[in-house]
Scaffold this active site. Structure first.
Site, PDB file in Angstrom:
ATOM      1  N   CYS A  97       0.836  -1.200   0.000  1.00  0.00           N
ATOM      2  CA  CYS A  97       0.000   0.000   0.000  1.00  0.00           C
ATOM      3  C   CYS A  97       0.881   1.265   0.000  1.00  0.00           C
ATOM      4  CB  CYS A  97      -0.987  -0.065   1.150  1.00  0.00           C
ATOM      5  SG  CYS A  97      -2.419   0.953   0.839  1.00  0.00           S
ATOM      6  N   HIS A 193      -3.488  -5.006   1.537  1.00  0.00           N
ATOM      7  CA  HIS A 193      -2.864  -5.243   2.850  1.00  0.00           C
ATOM      8  C   HIS A 193      -2.743  -6.739   3.145  1.00  0.00           C
ATOM      9  CE1 HIS A 193      -2.665  -1.131   4.567  1.00  0.00           C
ATOM     10  NE2 HIS A 193      -3.513  -0.916   3.576  1.00  0.00           N
ATOM     11  N   GLU A 195      -1.089  -8.168   5.298  1.00  0.00           N
ATOM     12  CA  GLU A 195      -0.860  -8.430   6.730  1.00  0.00           C
ATOM     13  C   GLU A 195      -2.187  -8.561   7.484  1.00  0.00           C
ATOM     14  OE1 GLU A 195      -0.637  -5.662   5.179  1.00  0.00           O
ATOM     15  OE2 GLU A 195      -1.277  -3.976   6.412  1.00  0.00           O
TER      16      GLU A 195
END
Ligand code: GLN
Length: 213
Positions: A97, A193, A195
């Site tokens: 990002c 994202h 994560e």
């Protein structure tokens, strides 16, 4: 002697740095921990703020957050030179990002106007907040062929997109006809994202880019 080398290789401690200036640091630490456990990789995950830690890393993650803030802090702490050296040495760098924006060698008008310093490591042009206001944040299942047939559930938060790529850049995924994941040798850029959620496949793919793992 041979034995000693073998055992040394088995016990090589990998050092993964997560750039910890601002943004999604703890989420990356936790996803990376799971990915390393799945792959039975021994090593340390280091929250990097300091120049001296960057030199000795085997891989570095530049997380999502606010690219203008992260890039200012990178300059302020004088980390840009060390990060560029890592890239030159072939050390894998993952930008997610805001991190993707920083890896690009060219930004859209908005990025160039704010004069945020980019690392300019990947041959691509990026657009900030590319999915506009109405779609500022959304989730979708992406086809990412390098991960196999099972789709990848991706979370986009005020995400950028890659508008143009150079010859050395490989497209890994598209959404809405825009490039949202790309790789240039040891550099991996994701507009979403990875994560967030519990799918470790992209972190595992990233770890496999480390030479002599
Ligand atoms: N829009 C943000 C930026 O330009 C990136 C958003 C994110 O990292 N989630 O920095």
């Amino acid at each position: 002697m041979l034995r000693r080398n073998n055992s040394l290789r088995n016990f090589r401690m990998i050092r993964i740095g997560i750039l910890s200036l601002q943004g999604d640091v703890s989420e990356h630490v936790s996803m990376m921990t799971d990915a390393m456990r799945n792959m039975e990789i021994r090593g340390n995950i280091i929250e990097v703020k300091d120049r001296k830690w960057i030199k000795n890393l085997d891989a570095l993650v530049i997380p999502g957050g606010e690219s203008t803030t992260i890039s200012k802090l990178i300059s302020m702490y004088g980390l840009d030179g060390e990060i560029k050296n890592l890239a030159k040495k072939g050390i894998p760098i993952l930008g997610t990002c805001a991190g993707l924006i920083l890896l690009a060698n060219e930004g859209d008008k908005d990025i160039e106007r704010t004069k945020q310093p980019l690392l300019r490591l990947m041959d691509m042009k990026v657009k900030r907040n590319a999915f506009g206001r109405q779609r500022e944040s959304f989730e979708t299942d992406l086809e990412i062929p390098i991960l196999g047939n099972e789709k990848y559930h991706a979370v986009f938060i005020r995400a950028p997109a890659i508008e143009k790529i150079g010859k050395g850049v490989r497209v890994l995924a598209k959404y809405d006809n825009r490039i949202v994941a790309a790789q240039q040798d040891n550099l991996l850029a994701l507009a979403f994202h990875p994560e967030l959620g519990n799918d470790t496949r992209l972190h595992e793919y990233f770890l496999r880019l480390i030479k002599n793992l």
